[in-house]
Design a protein around this motif. Structure first.
Motif, PDB file in Angstrom:
ATOM      1  N   MET A 135     -53.933  39.141 -33.584  1.00 12.18           N
ATOM      2  CA  MET A 135     -54.633  38.059 -32.923  1.00 12.18           C
ATOM      3  C   MET A 135     -53.755  36.811 -32.966  1.00 12.18           C
ATOM      4  O   MET A 135     -53.227  36.443 -34.027  1.00 12.18           O
ATOM      5  CB  MET A 135     -55.959  37.755 -33.623  1.00 12.18           C
ATOM      6  N   VAL A 177     -50.174  41.383 -28.855  1.00 18.29           N
ATOM      7  CA  VAL A 177     -50.785  40.147 -29.349  1.00 18.29           C
ATOM      8  C   VAL A 177     -51.899  39.742 -28.391  1.00 18.29           C
ATOM      9  O   VAL A 177     -51.658  39.508 -27.199  1.00 18.29           O
ATOM     10  CB  VAL A 177     -49.767  38.998 -29.480  1.00 18.29           C
ATOM     11  N   MET A 178     -53.117  39.687 -28.917  1.00 16.40           N
ATOM     12  CA  MET A 178     -54.290  39.290 -28.149  1.00 16.40           C
ATOM     13  C   MET A 178     -54.665  37.851 -28.507  1.00 16.40           C
ATOM     14  O   MET A 178     -54.079  37.245 -29.389  1.00 16.40           O
ATOM     15  CB  MET A 178     -55.449  40.242 -28.464  1.00 16.40           C
ATOM     16  N   LYS A 179     -55.661  37.323 -27.790  1.00 16.42           N
ATOM     17  CA  LYS A 179     -56.142  35.947 -28.009  1.00 16.42           C
ATOM     18  C   LYS A 179     -54.970  34.968 -27.978  1.00 16.42           C
ATOM     19  O   LYS A 179     -54.693  34.261 -28.930  1.00 16.42           O
ATOM     20  CB  LYS A 179     -56.911  35.848 -29.332  1.00 16.42           C
ATOM     21  N   THR A 180     -54.305  34.970 -26.839  1.00 11.94           N
ATOM     22  CA  THR A 180     -53.148  34.093 -26.677  1.00 11.94           C
ATOM     23  C   THR A 180     -53.615  32.690 -26.275  1.00 11.94           C
ATOM     24  O   THR A 180     -53.873  31.862 -27.134  1.00 11.94           O
ATOM     25  CB  THR A 180     -52.173  34.692 -25.663  1.00 11.94           C
ATOM     26  N   THR A 212     -54.601  33.975 -33.118  1.00 18.05           N
ATOM     27  CA  THR A 212     -55.246  32.966 -33.958  1.00 18.05           C
ATOM     28  C   THR A 212     -54.760  33.005 -35.405  1.00 18.05           C
ATOM     29  O   THR A 212     -55.085  32.103 -36.188  1.00 18.05           O
ATOM     30  CB  THR A 212     -56.773  33.172 -33.946  1.00 18.05           C
ATOM     31  N   ASN A 230     -52.970  29.484 -28.163  1.00 14.89           N
ATOM     32  CA  ASN A 230     -52.193  29.948 -29.322  1.00 14.89           C
ATOM     33  C   ASN A 230     -50.801  30.436 -28.933  1.00 14.89           C
ATOM     34  O   ASN A 230     -49.996  30.769 -29.806  1.00 14.89           O
ATOM     35  CB  ASN A 230     -52.930  31.102 -30.015  1.00 14.89           C
ATOM     36  N   LEU A 265     -51.984  38.950 -22.413  1.00 14.75           N
ATOM     37  CA  LEU A 265     -51.518  39.602 -23.635  1.00 14.75           C
ATOM     38  C   LEU A 265     -50.009  39.481 -23.733  1.00 14.75           C
ATOM     39  O   LEU A 265     -49.318  39.379 -22.723  1.00 14.75           O
ATOM     40  CB  LEU A 265     -51.885  41.095 -23.633  1.00 14.75           C
ATOM     41  N   TYR A 276     -62.829  44.791 -30.200  1.00 15.32           N
ATOM     42  CA  TYR A 276     -62.844  43.325 -30.174  1.00 15.32           C
ATOM     43  C   TYR A 276     -63.751  42.766 -29.083  1.00 15.32           C
ATOM     44  O   TYR A 276     -63.578  41.618 -28.665  1.00 15.32           O
ATOM     45  CB  TYR A 276     -61.424  42.754 -29.998  1.00 15.32           C
TER      46      TYR A 276
END
Length: 243
Positions: free
Chosen positions: A157, A177-180, A159, A183, A229, A110
């Motif tokens: 993600m 869970v990434m891209k917090t 998102t 979100n 994360l 990523y």
């Protein structure tokens, strides 16, 4: 002929860089890195004490897109143009020089460099130096085994639509869970619906100065750190305890 070398930085602690990435960064004469406008850049901050005095820097500043939805045509076009422009710049520079591009975590996991890598094929020699993914540093910060036995790790993600998050979270063993960031409220609601919220941890800036670890259920709804994360440990098969 020069070439483009992407140096993976790992989870954030400079001591967790590979020996090869450390050596490459310290010797870099030309150094490129991603950052938001007006910011020093996380990648640049990680290596700030490692750079030679005569290094020439190339800050690759993301276009300002906070007012656009990430899946909108306008956002996608801005990002396409951004990566195309920097691929042109790096390809031209690599005809004469060796340029090192910094990438947090592992470049092929990523990482933003992937978008340059695809555009540089056939235009310049490219070498990628692997690194410890950021999530590994975060779950080690919790000092508890993340997976056991037959646990399956699910990486999501933030998102994703809330319904999809709930579906994946319900079926997951260990969960990342990434891209917090902004979100995070959606992620928190989805975990609650999946019955996993009380087991979830928030790790911000794992392995870095300012590291913060908190139970997600106990964090404020408006507390949405970008560089964080969410982790839920697996509880799979393990040997019976002795005694």
């Amino acid at each position: 002929m020069g070439k483009v070398i992407c140096a993976g930085l790992g989870p954030g602690d400079p001591d967790l860089l590979s020996v090869k990435s450390d050596r490459t960064i310290r010797g870099a004469r030309h150094l490129a890195f991603f950052r938001k406008k007006g910011r020093a850049g996380q990648a640049r901050s990680i290596v700030k004490d490692m750079l030679r005095e005569d290094v020439i820097e190339y800050p690759m500043e993301y276009p300002v897109t906070t007012e656009l939805q990430f899946d909108s045509p306008e956002y996608r076009q801005l990002m396409v143009d951004f990566y195309a422009e920097w691929a042109d710049t790096l390809a031209d520079l690599a005809q004469r020089e060796e340029v090192v591009v910094l990438c947090e975590g592992d470049p092929f996991f990523y990482g933003s460099f992937m978008h340059l890598h695809t555009r540089l094929q056939g235009r310049a020699e490219v070498e990628v130096l692997p690194a410890i993914p950021g999530m590994v540093g975060c779950w080690n910060a919790l000092d508890t085994p993340f997976t056991w036995g037959d646990d399956v790790v699910t990486i999501l993600m933030g998102t994703l639509p809330e319904g999809e998050l709930v579906d994946h979270m319900t079926r997951a063993d260990a969960l990342v869970v990434m891209k917090t960031g902004r979100n995070l409220p959606r992620v928190k609601r989805a975990l609650a619906q999946a019955g996993r919220l009380n087991d979830a941890w928030l790790v911000e800036k794992g392995t870095m100065p300012g590291e913060r670890i908190a139970k997600l259920a106990e964090t404020d709804e408006n507390d949405c750190p970008y560089f964080a994360l969410v982790l839920v440990h697996g509880q799979g098969r393990r040997p019976e305890a002795e005694g």
